[in-house]
Motif scaffolding. Sequence first.
Motif, short mmCIF file in Angstrom:
data_model
loop_
_atom_site.label_atom_id
_atom_site.label_comp_id
_atom_site.label_asym_id
_atom_site.label_seq_id
_atom_site.Cartn_x
_atom_site.Cartn_y
_atom_site.Cartn_z
N TYR A 17 7.26 -12.44 -2.50
CA TYR A 17 8.43 -13.31 -2.50
C TYR A 17 8.07 -14.67 -3.10
CZ TYR A 17 10.02 -9.79 0.81
OH TYR A 17 10.35 -8.60 1.40
N LEU A 18 9.04 -15.25 -3.79
CA LEU A 18 8.87 -16.55 -4.43
C LEU A 18 9.99 -17.48 -3.96
CD1 LEU A 18 7.42 -18.23 -6.74
CD2 LEU A 18 9.24 -17.39 -8.24
N LEU A 19 9.62 -18.66 -3.53
CA LEU A 19 10.59 -19.66 -3.09
C LEU A 19 10.70 -20.76 -4.15
CD1 LEU A 19 11.05 -21.23 0.41
CD2 LEU A 19 10.78 -22.73 -1.57
N ARG A 20 11.94 -21.09 -4.50
CA ARG A 20 12.20 -22.21 -5.40
C ARG A 20 12.84 -23.35 -4.61
NH1 ARG A 20 11.66 -20.52 -10.65
NH2 ARG A 20 11.77 -18.25 -10.97
N TYR A 21 12.39 -24.55 -4.90
CA TYR A 21 13.00 -25.74 -4.31
C TYR A 21 13.61 -26.55 -5.44
CZ TYR A 21 13.70 -29.85 -1.39
OH TYR A 21 14.27 -30.90 -0.70
N ASP A 22 14.91 -26.68 -5.42
CA ASP A 22 15.64 -27.35 -6.50
C ASP A 22 15.30 -26.72 -7.86
OD1 ASP A 22 17.43 -29.14 -7.60
OD2 ASP A 22 15.99 -30.80 -7.69
N GLY A 23 15.15 -25.41 -7.84
CA GLY A 23 14.89 -24.66 -9.07
C GLY A 23 13.43 -24.52 -9.45
N VAL A 24 12.54 -25.23 -8.76
CA VAL A 24 11.12 -25.21 -9.10
C VAL A 24 10.38 -24.21 -8.21
CG1 VAL A 24 9.00 -26.54 -9.30
CG2 VAL A 24 11.20 -27.62 -9.80
N ALA A 25 9.66 -23.27 -8.83
CA ALA A 25 8.86 -22.30 -8.07
C ALA A 25 7.71 -23.04 -7.39
CB ALA A 25 8.33 -21.23 -9.00
N VAL B 26 0.62 -16.61 2.07
CA VAL B 26 1.59 -17.69 2.29
C VAL B 26 1.01 -18.96 1.67
CG1 VAL B 26 2.90 -18.99 3.99
CG2 VAL B 26 2.37 -16.58 4.41
N ALA B 27 1.66 -19.47 0.65
CA ALA B 27 1.11 -20.59 -0.11
C ALA B 27 2.21 -21.52 -0.59
CB ALA B 27 0.31 -20.07 -1.30
N THR B 28 1.93 -22.81 -0.59
CA THR B 28 2.87 -23.80 -1.09
C THR B 28 2.11 -24.82 -1.94
OG1 THR B 28 4.29 -23.59 0.86
CG2 THR B 28 4.58 -25.56 -0.48
N LEU B 29 2.65 -25.13 -3.10
CA LEU B 29 2.04 -26.16 -3.94
C LEU B 29 1.95 -27.47 -3.16
CD1 LEU B 29 3.82 -25.54 -7.37
CD2 LEU B 29 1.48 -24.89 -6.72
N GLU B 30 0.86 -28.18 -3.36
CA GLU B 30 0.60 -29.39 -2.58
C GLU B 30 1.73 -30.40 -2.68
OE1 GLU B 30 -3.05 -32.57 -1.87
OE2 GLU B 30 -3.22 -31.01 -3.39
N PHE C 296 4.77 -30.00 -2.77
CA PHE C 296 6.00 -29.60 -2.06
C PHE C 296 5.78 -29.37 -0.57
CE2 PHE C 296 6.89 -28.74 -6.45
CZ PHE C 296 8.25 -28.98 -6.59
N ARG C 297 4.61 -29.73 -0.08
CA ARG C 297 4.34 -29.56 1.34
C ARG C 297 5.04 -30.63 2.15
NH1 ARG C 297 -2.12 -28.14 0.46
NH2 ARG C 297 -1.72 -26.24 -0.76
N GLY C 298 5.29 -30.32 3.41
CA GLY C 298 5.97 -31.27 4.29
C GLY C 298 7.49 -31.18 4.25
N LYS C 299 8.03 -30.19 3.53
CA LYS C 299 9.48 -30.01 3.42
C LYS C 299 9.99 -28.85 4.27
CE LYS C 299 9.54 -31.72 -1.37
NZ LYS C 299 10.26 -32.98 -1.09
N GLY C 300 9.08 -28.24 5.06
CA GLY C 300 9.48 -27.11 5.90
C GLY C 300 9.66 -25.81 5.14
#
Length: 260
Positions: free
Chosen positions: A162-170, A188-192, A194-198
């Motif tokens: 699964y891939l999550l986009r935030y405001d269109g950004v993967a 489970v991974a998040t680009l640095e 974008f961390r802290g946004k839940g």
Amino acid sequence: MNMQTIHMLDIAYCETFTRRIDTSWGILFCNENQPDYYDANHARIMTACDNSHEVAEEVINFFQSKNIVPRFYIYDLENQQNLLTELKSRNFKYEELISPVQLWDNNIISIPTDPMVKIEKVTKENYREAIEIEGSIKEFGGLEVMEKVFEEQFNHPAFTHYLLRYDGVACSTACIFVDGNQARMESVATLEAFRGKGLIGQIIHYIQQEVTKKRIEKLWVFPINEAIEKVYQKYGFETVHKAVAGHAFLSGKSIKEIQS
């Protein structure tokens, strides 16, 4: 907690990206296409080893013949003193790892909907975006290792990414590995940036919904450290066991060094 259940799930997971060879003393895992991926290349010993000298000799010869660093994952440590002494005499490095084992309580977490978040399955179209995210996480081993691992998992029917986009950004990924009526949440991974946004909560919530639809009875996660263990606890994952394992290796970095 039945350790055999945990071992069998982990062995089934490893079999998706490496070759399994059963022996009289345990299991050899080997994938010559990924020589630097520890989980793909190691001897796994889960019960007391009675012939330590012969086992050490067999494992060393097997991996060195393939130009791969000899490596052991050792369990039941209180009964492995002979093996540990043998490996020390052969100049193996050694570390002990405590790995939390967590099981979801089957209650889907309730979180606010974020209109900036969109979650989609990884396909050929967004494949590269997902690899770039996972490859940026040093604890996973880096981009070179993850490219090969991701390719094998993506092409295996037991995995869904699964891939999550935030405001269109993967910016975030996760996957599930299904084995029978059980599943294991991985990567489970998040680009640095974008961390802290839940976002971890958002993707875990989505996966909980997905496994519920699939009628999966147990969803496991094996966090790499206590800090991540505490994160998962907030989302309904209960720590049911602390697995202790020995990692013996003839050269290279320890797992702790890679994760630090």
